[in-house]
Design a protein around this motif. Structure first.
Motif, PDB file in Angstrom:
ATOM      1  N   TYR A  92       0.794  -1.234   0.000  1.00  9.02           N
ATOM      2  CA  TYR A  92       0.000   0.000   0.000  1.00  9.02           C
ATOM      3  C   TYR A  92       0.828   1.287   0.000  1.00  9.02           C
ATOM      4  O   TYR A  92       0.275   2.381  -0.082  1.00  9.02           O
ATOM      5  CB  TYR A  92      -0.932   0.027   1.220  1.00  9.02           C
ATOM      6  CG  TYR A  92      -0.221   0.148   2.556  1.00  9.02           C
ATOM      7  CD1 TYR A  92       0.180   1.388   3.055  1.00  9.02           C
ATOM      8  CD2 TYR A  92       0.050  -0.983   3.333  1.00  9.02           C
ATOM      9  CE1 TYR A  92       0.828   1.504   4.270  1.00  9.02           C
ATOM     10  CE2 TYR A  92       0.693  -0.876   4.547  1.00  9.02           C
ATOM     11  CZ  TYR A  92       1.083   0.361   5.015  1.00  9.02           C
ATOM     12  OH  TYR A  92       1.735   0.474   6.217  1.00  9.02           O
ATOM     13  N   PHE A 127       0.083   4.172  -2.443  1.00 12.82           N
ATOM     14  CA  PHE A 127      -1.220   4.813  -2.297  1.00 12.82           C
ATOM     15  C   PHE A 127      -1.327   5.641  -1.016  1.00 12.82           C
ATOM     16  O   PHE A 127      -2.303   6.364  -0.829  1.00 12.82           O
ATOM     17  CB  PHE A 127      -2.318   3.754  -2.352  1.00 12.82           C
ATOM     18  CG  PHE A 127      -2.260   2.931  -3.605  1.00 12.82           C
ATOM     19  CD1 PHE A 127      -2.699   3.451  -4.813  1.00 12.82           C
ATOM     20  CD2 PHE A 127      -1.722   1.655  -3.592  1.00 12.82           C
ATOM     21  CE1 PHE A 127      -2.620   2.710  -5.981  1.00 12.82           C
ATOM     22  CE2 PHE A 127      -1.641   0.899  -4.757  1.00 12.82           C
ATOM     23  CZ  PHE A 127      -2.096   1.441  -5.950  1.00 12.82           C
ATOM     24  N   SER A 128      -0.335   5.546  -0.146  1.00 15.86           N
ATOM     25  CA  SER A 128      -0.336   6.338   1.084  1.00 15.86           C
ATOM     26  C   SER A 128       0.219   7.738   0.857  1.00 15.86           C
ATOM     27  O   SER A 128       0.222   8.567   1.762  1.00 15.86           O
ATOM     28  CB  SER A 128       0.475   5.634   2.179  1.00 15.86           C
ATOM     29  OG  SER A 128       1.850   5.599   1.847  1.00 15.86           O
ATOM     30  N   ARG A 179      -5.504   2.073   0.087  1.00 13.93           N
ATOM     31  CA  ARG A 179      -4.353   2.064   1.002  1.00 13.93           C
ATOM     32  C   ARG A 179      -4.684   1.339   2.313  1.00 13.93           C
ATOM     33  O   ARG A 179      -3.893   0.538   2.815  1.00 13.93           O
ATOM     34  CB  ARG A 179      -3.920   3.512   1.289  1.00 13.93           C
ATOM     35  CG  ARG A 179      -2.803   3.645   2.347  1.00 13.93           C
ATOM     36  CD  ARG A 179      -3.400   4.077   3.681  1.00 13.93           C
ATOM     37  NE  ARG A 179      -2.377   4.180   4.710  1.00 13.93           N
ATOM     38  CZ  ARG A 179      -2.001   3.190   5.494  1.00 13.93           C
ATOM     39  NH1 ARG A 179      -2.535   1.987   5.363  1.00 13.93           N
ATOM     40  NH2 ARG A 179      -1.087   3.370   6.414  1.00 13.93           N
ATOM     41  N   TYR A 180      -5.862   1.613   2.871  1.00 15.30           N
ATOM     42  CA  TYR A 180      -6.232   0.983   4.140  1.00 15.30           C
ATOM     43  C   TYR A 180      -6.684  -0.462   3.955  1.00 15.30           C
ATOM     44  O   TYR A 180      -6.415  -1.312   4.812  1.00 15.30           O
ATOM     45  CB  TYR A 180      -7.295   1.812   4.851  1.00 15.30           C
ATOM     46  CG  TYR A 180      -6.719   3.116   5.365  1.00 15.30           C
ATOM     47  CD1 TYR A 180      -5.888   3.125   6.487  1.00 15.30           C
ATOM     48  CD2 TYR A 180      -6.954   4.313   4.701  1.00 15.30           C
ATOM     49  CE1 TYR A 180      -5.312   4.301   6.933  1.00 15.30           C
ATOM     50  CE2 TYR A 180      -6.387   5.497   5.140  1.00 15.30           C
ATOM     51  CZ  TYR A 180      -5.561   5.485   6.262  1.00 15.30           C
ATOM     52  OH  TYR A 180      -4.988   6.656   6.694  1.00 15.30           O
ATOM     53  N   ASP A 237      -3.707  -2.719   3.974  1.00 13.54           N
ATOM     54  CA  ASP A 237      -2.886  -2.716   5.185  1.00 13.54           C
ATOM     55  C   ASP A 237      -3.165  -3.987   5.982  1.00 13.54           C
ATOM     56  O   ASP A 237      -4.314  -4.252   6.355  1.00 13.54           O
ATOM     57  CB  ASP A 237      -3.195  -1.477   6.025  1.00 13.54           C
ATOM     58  CG  ASP A 237      -2.133  -1.213   7.075  1.00 13.54           C
ATOM     59  OD1 ASP A 237      -1.786  -2.160   7.819  1.00 13.54           O
ATOM     60  OD2 ASP A 237      -1.647  -0.068   7.168  1.00 13.54           O
ATOM     61  N   VAL A 270       0.706   8.839  -7.068  1.00  9.54           N
ATOM     62  CA  VAL A 270      -0.095   7.870  -6.324  1.00  9.54           C
ATOM     63  C   VAL A 270      -0.763   6.881  -7.270  1.00  9.54           C
ATOM     64  O   VAL A 270      -0.999   5.723  -6.920  1.00  9.54           O
ATOM     65  CB  VAL A 270      -1.146   8.608  -5.460  1.00  9.54           C
ATOM     66  CG1 VAL A 270      -2.136   7.629  -4.842  1.00  9.54           C
ATOM     67  CG2 VAL A 270      -0.450   9.417  -4.373  1.00  9.54           C
TER      68      VAL A 270
END
Length: 248
Positions: A143, A146-147, A179-180, A183, A219
């Motif tokens: 990720y 994308f963070s 992103r999340y 994770d 991103v």
């Protein structure tokens, strides 16, 4: 040394006195190392103190100074006047209501950002005495790209689908959602998948890809959208084989 002059056209709109937006021109002295943001600051400091625009860090980190520069979404602090010999037009970001001059209303994006649960929801709570929620570098790689989003909204200004339908979740919010979801420490993937699969989710995207082209942090929100189209389709076909939203 500022030995050259550029004509900067700025879109003005003051709701208390203007019926509609209008362009105002200013002749601004500049040097080759002067950014568009510095040009606007010169106008406000020396030519018209009523000009309104957002800015903060001047280092392409805060995302505040997003605006249209000759019709292209850009960060004003990262865009230089030397690249626009003679004349440049500055306008507020496309697809957002104008609050005043170059300042746009951010309410719609903030609502979308809040809706995606933009923080880690632990899979299992544990006491502080048990230490951190650990993660390997390889898990972070899933990720990390994308963070990097700075919420500058350039991708929304570039997105034709968002311009047609503001209910679309949009590239920036989807990239942060991805992103999340990627994770390894997060446990809220299921509820976010419902947003992605909704009518205004990922399949509202028409795959133009301009959002990734204008992103100042690489991103690649278009890639996040495409990855989640696959994830939503996979989730749909496997929903009878495992719990809904169990995407890890």
């Amino acid at each position: 040394m500022m030995d050259k002059t550029i004509h900067i056209e700025v879109l003005r709109y003051r709701p208390e006195q203007d019926k509609e937006p209008w362009l105002q021109g200013f002749d601004v002295p500049y040097s080759d190392d002067m950014s568009v943001l510095q040009g606007l600051q010169y106008i406000r400091d020396y030519l018209d103190g009523t000009l309104a625009f957002r800015w903060s860090c001047r280092q392409a980190i805060c995302g505040s100074c997003g605006m249209m520069v000759d019709g292209v979404p850009k960060l004003a602090c990262k865009t230089f006047l030397r690249d626009y010999p003679g004349k440049v037009r500055i306008e507020p970001l496309n697809h957002f209501p104008i609050e005043r001059d170059l300042v746009v209303v951010l309410d719609d994006f903030i609502e979308k950002l809040e809706s995606i649960t933009p923080y880690i929801v632990p899979k299992e709570d544990k006491p502080l005495s048990e230490g951190e929620y650990k993660q390997t570098p390889a898990q972070m790689d899933w990720y990390a790209q994308f963070s990097g989003c700075i919420n500058c909204l350039l991708c929304y200004a570039a997105c034709p689908q968002y311009g047609l339908n503001s209910d679309f979740l949009g590239p920036g919010a989807i990239a942060l959602l991805h992103r999340y979801n990627q994770d390894s420490r997060d446990g809220a993937c299921g509820q976010r998948m419902e947003l992605l699969a909704a009518q205004e989710g990922v399949f509202n995207c028409t795959a133009v890809g301009y959002c990734s082209e204008v992103c100042p942090k690489a991103v690649d929100p278009a890639n996040a959208v495409n990855l989640n189209k696959t994830a939503v389709a996979k989730d749909y076909f496997l929903r009878f084989a495992r719990p809904k939203g169990a995407c890890k």
